[in-house]
Design a protein around this motif. Structure first.
Motif, PDB file in Angstrom:
ATOM      1  N   GLN A 183      -0.960  40.767 -35.595  1.00  0.00           N
ATOM      2  CA  GLN A 183      -1.955  41.548 -36.290  1.00  0.00           C
ATOM      3  C   GLN A 183      -3.336  40.944 -36.080  1.00  0.00           C
ATOM      4  O   GLN A 183      -4.362  41.779 -35.929  1.00  0.00           O
ATOM      5  CB  GLN A 183      -1.506  41.267 -37.796  1.00  0.00           C
ATOM      6  CG  GLN A 183      -0.446  42.539 -38.158  1.00  0.00           C
ATOM      7  CD  GLN A 183      -0.162  41.822 -39.690  1.00  0.00           C
ATOM      8  OE1 GLN A 183      -0.351  40.934 -40.186  1.00  0.00           O
ATOM      9  NE2 GLN A 183       0.597  42.943 -40.118  1.00  0.00           N
ATOM     10  N   ASP A 184      -3.300  39.708 -35.668  1.00  0.00           N
ATOM     11  CA  ASP A 184      -4.932  39.026 -35.874  1.00  0.00           C
ATOM     12  C   ASP A 184      -5.529  38.715 -34.642  1.00  0.00           C
ATOM     13  O   ASP A 184      -6.699  38.522 -34.364  1.00  0.00           O
ATOM     14  CB  ASP A 184      -4.617  37.605 -36.653  1.00  0.00           C
ATOM     15  CG  ASP A 184      -4.135  37.916 -37.997  1.00  0.00           C
ATOM     16  OD1 ASP A 184      -4.263  38.858 -38.567  1.00  0.00           O
ATOM     17  OD2 ASP A 184      -3.937  36.836 -38.439  1.00  0.00           O
ATOM     18  N   CYS A 185      -4.581  38.854 -33.445  1.00  0.00           N
ATOM     19  CA  CYS A 185      -5.225  38.573 -32.084  1.00  0.00           C
ATOM     20  C   CYS A 185      -5.028  39.741 -31.024  1.00  0.00           C
ATOM     21  O   CYS A 185      -4.133  40.499 -31.055  1.00  0.00           O
ATOM     22  CB  CYS A 185      -4.598  37.344 -31.591  1.00  0.00           C
ATOM     23  SG  CYS A 185      -4.472  35.654 -32.524  1.00  0.00           S
ATOM     24  N   GLN A 186      -6.257  39.858 -30.368  1.00  0.00           N
ATOM     25  CA  GLN A 186      -6.249  40.841 -29.460  1.00  0.00           C
ATOM     26  C   GLN A 186      -5.482  40.390 -28.170  1.00  0.00           C
ATOM     27  O   GLN A 186      -4.941  41.301 -27.246  1.00  0.00           O
ATOM     28  CB  GLN A 186      -7.631  41.127 -28.861  1.00  0.00           C
ATOM     29  CG  GLN A 186      -8.482  41.666 -30.073  1.00  0.00           C
ATOM     30  CD  GLN A 186      -7.978  43.155 -30.646  1.00  0.00           C
ATOM     31  OE1 GLN A 186      -7.896  43.990 -29.614  1.00  0.00           O
ATOM     32  NE2 GLN A 186      -7.761  43.284 -31.728  1.00  0.00           N
ATOM     33  N   GLY A 187      -5.499  39.038 -27.998  1.00  0.00           N
ATOM     34  CA  GLY A 187      -4.977  38.435 -26.775  1.00  0.00           C
ATOM     35  C   GLY A 187      -4.666  36.862 -26.933  1.00  0.00           C
ATOM     36  O   GLY A 187      -5.084  36.322 -27.940  1.00  0.00           O
ATOM     37  N   LEU A 188      -3.962  36.397 -26.238  1.00  0.00           N
ATOM     38  CA  LEU A 188      -3.746  34.905 -26.126  1.00  0.00           C
ATOM     39  C   LEU A 188      -3.999  34.292 -24.756  1.00  0.00           C
ATOM     40  O   LEU A 188      -3.427  34.855 -23.619  1.00  0.00           O
ATOM     41  CB  LEU A 188      -2.284  34.677 -26.536  1.00  0.00           C
ATOM     42  CG  LEU A 188      -1.971  34.839 -27.902  1.00  0.00           C
ATOM     43  CD1 LEU A 188      -0.296  34.460 -28.160  1.00  0.00           C
ATOM     44  CD2 LEU A 188      -2.576  33.768 -28.746  1.00  0.00           C
ATOM     45  N   ARG A 189      -4.861  33.022 -24.638  1.00  0.00           N
ATOM     46  CA  ARG A 189      -5.222  32.807 -23.302  1.00  0.00           C
ATOM     47  C   ARG A 189      -4.166  31.780 -22.698  1.00  0.00           C
ATOM     48  O   ARG A 189      -3.743  31.933 -21.598  1.00  0.00           O
ATOM     49  CB  ARG A 189      -6.306  31.943 -23.562  1.00  0.00           C
ATOM     50  CG  ARG A 189      -7.052  30.975 -22.359  1.00  0.00           C
ATOM     51  CD  ARG A 189      -7.026  31.857 -21.105  1.00  0.00           C
ATOM     52  NE  ARG A 189      -7.160  30.746 -19.897  1.00  0.00           N
ATOM     53  CZ  ARG A 189      -6.169  30.017 -19.110  1.00  0.00           C
ATOM     54  NH1 ARG A 189      -5.061  30.450 -19.503  1.00  0.00           N
ATOM     55  NH2 ARG A 189      -6.422  29.445 -18.199  1.00  0.00           N
ATOM     56  N   ALA A 190      -3.372  31.181 -23.664  1.00  0.00           N
ATOM     57  CA  ALA A 190      -2.274  30.376 -23.450  1.00  0.00           C
ATOM     58  C   ALA A 190      -1.348  30.391 -24.579  1.00  0.00           C
ATOM     59  O   ALA A 190      -1.799  30.367 -25.668  1.00  0.00           O
ATOM     60  CB  ALA A 190      -2.421  29.100 -22.744  1.00  0.00           C
ATOM     61  N   ILE A 191      -0.041  30.043 -24.267  1.00  0.00           N
ATOM     62  CA  ILE A 191       1.020  29.541 -25.172  1.00  0.00           C
ATOM     63  C   ILE A 191       1.612  28.147 -24.774  1.00  0.00           C
ATOM     64  O   ILE A 191       1.938  28.017 -23.599  1.00  0.00           O
ATOM     65  CB  ILE A 191       2.230  30.222 -25.432  1.00  0.00           C
ATOM     66  CG1 ILE A 191       1.703  31.885 -25.657  1.00  0.00           C
ATOM     67  CG2 ILE A 191       3.168  29.672 -26.739  1.00  0.00           C
ATOM     68  CD1 ILE A 191       2.916  32.522 -25.930  1.00  0.00           C
ATOM     69  N   ILE A 192       1.249  27.123 -25.442  1.00  0.00           N
ATOM     70  CA  ILE A 192       1.921  25.671 -24.880  1.00  0.00           C
ATOM     71  C   ILE A 192       3.011  25.311 -26.072  1.00  0.00           C
ATOM     72  O   ILE A 192       2.766  24.949 -27.085  1.00  0.00           O
ATOM     73  CB  ILE A 192       0.811  24.850 -25.215  1.00  0.00           C
ATOM     74  CG1 ILE A 192      -0.561  25.076 -23.972  1.00  0.00           C
ATOM     75  CG2 ILE A 192       1.390  23.269 -24.768  1.00  0.00           C
ATOM     76  CD1 ILE A 192      -1.502  24.171 -24.088  1.00  0.00           C
ATOM     77  N   HIS A 193       4.184  25.493 -25.467  1.00  0.00           N
ATOM     78  CA  HIS A 193       5.328  25.164 -26.415  1.00  0.00           C
ATOM     79  C   HIS A 193       5.552  23.440 -26.079  1.00  0.00           C
ATOM     80  O   HIS A 193       6.319  23.227 -25.153  1.00  0.00           O
ATOM     81  CB  HIS A 193       6.615  25.819 -25.613  1.00  0.00           C
ATOM     82  CG  HIS A 193       6.265  27.495 -25.775  1.00  0.00           C
ATOM     83  ND1 HIS A 193       6.686  28.198 -26.966  1.00  0.00           N
ATOM     84  CD2 HIS A 193       6.141  28.359 -24.698  1.00  0.00           C
ATOM     85  CE1 HIS A 193       6.480  29.526 -26.443  1.00  0.00           C
ATOM     86  NE2 HIS A 193       6.214  29.622 -25.286  1.00  0.00           N
ATOM     87  N   ASN A 194       5.250  22.797 -27.072  1.00  0.00           N
ATOM     88  CA  ASN A 194       5.118  21.605 -27.484  1.00  0.00           C
ATOM     89  C   ASN A 194       6.257  20.984 -28.300  1.00  0.00           C
ATOM     90  O   ASN A 194       6.834  20.049 -28.107  1.00  0.00           O
ATOM     91  CB  ASN A 194       3.909  21.007 -27.491  1.00  0.00           C
ATOM     92  CG  ASN A 194       3.788  19.518 -28.017  1.00  0.00           C
ATOM     93  OD1 ASN A 194       3.558  18.605 -27.088  1.00  0.00           O
ATOM     94  ND2 ASN A 194       3.494  19.415 -29.370  1.00  0.00           N
ATOM     95  N   ALA A 195       6.338  21.995 -29.367  1.00  0.00           N
ATOM     96  CA  ALA A 195       7.301  21.659 -30.597  1.00  0.00           C
ATOM     97  C   ALA A 195       8.540  21.118 -30.058  1.00  0.00           C
ATOM     98  O   ALA A 195       9.198  21.775 -29.146  1.00  0.00           O
ATOM     99  CB  ALA A 195       7.293  22.701 -31.427  1.00  0.00           C
ATOM    100  N   SER A 196       9.066  19.875 -30.722  1.00  0.00           N
ATOM    101  CA  SER A 196      10.319  19.553 -30.236  1.00  0.00           C
ATOM    102  C   SER A 196      10.971  18.244 -31.189  1.00  0.00           C
ATOM    103  O   SER A 196      10.257  17.975 -31.928  1.00  0.00           O
ATOM    104  CB  SER A 196       9.983  18.754 -28.705  1.00  0.00           C
ATOM    105  OG  SER A 196      11.267  18.004 -28.716  1.00  0.00           O
TER     106      SER A 196
END
Ligand SMILES: NC(=O)C1=CN([C@@H]2O[C@H](COP(=O)(O)OP(=O)(O)OC[C@H]3O[C@@H](n4cnc5c(N)ncnc54)[C@H](OP(=O)(O)O)[C@@H]3O)[C@@H](O)[C@H]2O)C=CC1
Ligand SMILES: Nc1nc2c(c(=O)[nH]1)N=C([C@H](O)[C@@H](O)CO)CN2
Length: 241
Positions: free
Chosen positions: A72-85
């Motif tokens: 809803q809030d973003c037109q785009g995403l420069r990157a996704i960094i999947h760090n959660a672990s």
């Protein structure tokens, strides 16, 4: 004027993730960070203009809410960094609960978020300020070697490493998809001297390099226009020790 589009970092409020978030802020990026546990760093990041969204990846509703909010809030995403672990050993009674949790955090969440945000990433590649888009999966050295003490964790990181290969094919040429596979980068406070000595002895370099190793790898991947479907191994030569 091309759009400055945010980078999403999961688990970005402590240790490696927090160091990565601070570095990306210094580099001028806008950040969205997920966290599970309220802590002082969340308040500090918000004061720095970082959008912090609480989301527990063991809860499917949380992931759906995260997808809805960002879509809803973003037109785009420069990157996704999947760090959660969650680094859990086989020291609990329910092995079925353990492997389910490991896969929810390390596989289900990255898979569902990548699928949900593919178009936002492609938009960044076509219209964003950098004209580039990335997915980075934080896997682990043990994804290749296995682990006799973190079996469920290790298998989930191996599955995450496989997601890198599939998403690199699916999202090319707009989005690059790579893994960063650390071994020891940063001890935990509870690690005693005996554990630390054993862990240091496992690599050729025999040091605890700290968070900046991960920061440098992330910054390289974001600067690359060519590497995709690959893994940057941050393990001090452990494979040769
Ligand atoms: N540190 C090291 O030496 C190594 C790290 N790695 C990998 O690098 C990455 C960063 O490592 P490190 O900084 O030590 O990671 P941490 O163990 O500090 O965990 C990072 C974050 O993951 C979040 N998290 C855990 N469970 C959940 C969940 N169920 N839902 C949402 N978020 C969750 C935590 O959020 P919260 O605090 O808000 O609860 C935590 O802040 C990880 O993927 C790790 O596996 C691999 C090998 C070595
Ligand atoms: N989520 C986490 N994963 C891992 C951690 C950690 O602290 N959090 N630590 C390690 C170890 O450093 C290991 O690589 C060497 O003992 C592995 N994964």
């Amino acid at each position: 004027m091309r759009e400055k589009l945010p980078i999403l970092v999961t688990g970005g409020t402590q240790r490696l993730g927090l160091a990565i978030v601070h570095a990306l802020l210094r580099n001028g990026y806008e950040l969205i960070v997920t966290y599970r546990t309220p802590k002082a760093s969340v308040d500090e990041l918000r004061k720095m203009g970082v959008r912090c969204i609480r989301s527990d990846f063991e809860n499917a509703n949380c992931i759906a809410e995260l997808v809805e909010t960002i879509t809803q809030d973003c037109q785009g995403l420069r990157a996704i960094i999947h760090n959660a672990s969650d680094w859990q050993a086989e020291d609990e009674v329910s092995y079925s609960a353990l492997i389910e949790r490991m896969f929810k955090i390390h596989v289900n969440a990255p898979y569902e978020l990548n699928m949900a945000f593919s178009e936002l990433l492609k938009h960044a590649a076509c219209s964003g300020e950098d004209q580039s888009a990335d997915i980075i999966h934080f896997t682990d050295y043990v994804a290749e070697k296995g682990s006799d003490k973190h079996i469920a964790y290790s298998s989930s990181k191996a599955a995450l490493a496989n997601l890198t290969l599939s998403f690199a094919k699916k999202l090319s040429p707009h989005v690059k998809v790579n893994s960063i596979a650390p071994s020891l980068l940063k001890f935990n406070d509870k690690d005693d001297e005996e554990y630390r000595a054993k862990a240091l002895a496992k690599s050729l370099m025999q040091i605890e390099p700290g968070e900046q190793e991960a920061v440098a790898a992330v910054e390289y991947i974001l600067s690359s226009r060519y590497m995709t479907g690959r893994t940057i191994a941050l393990d001090g030569g452990r494979h040769l020790a």
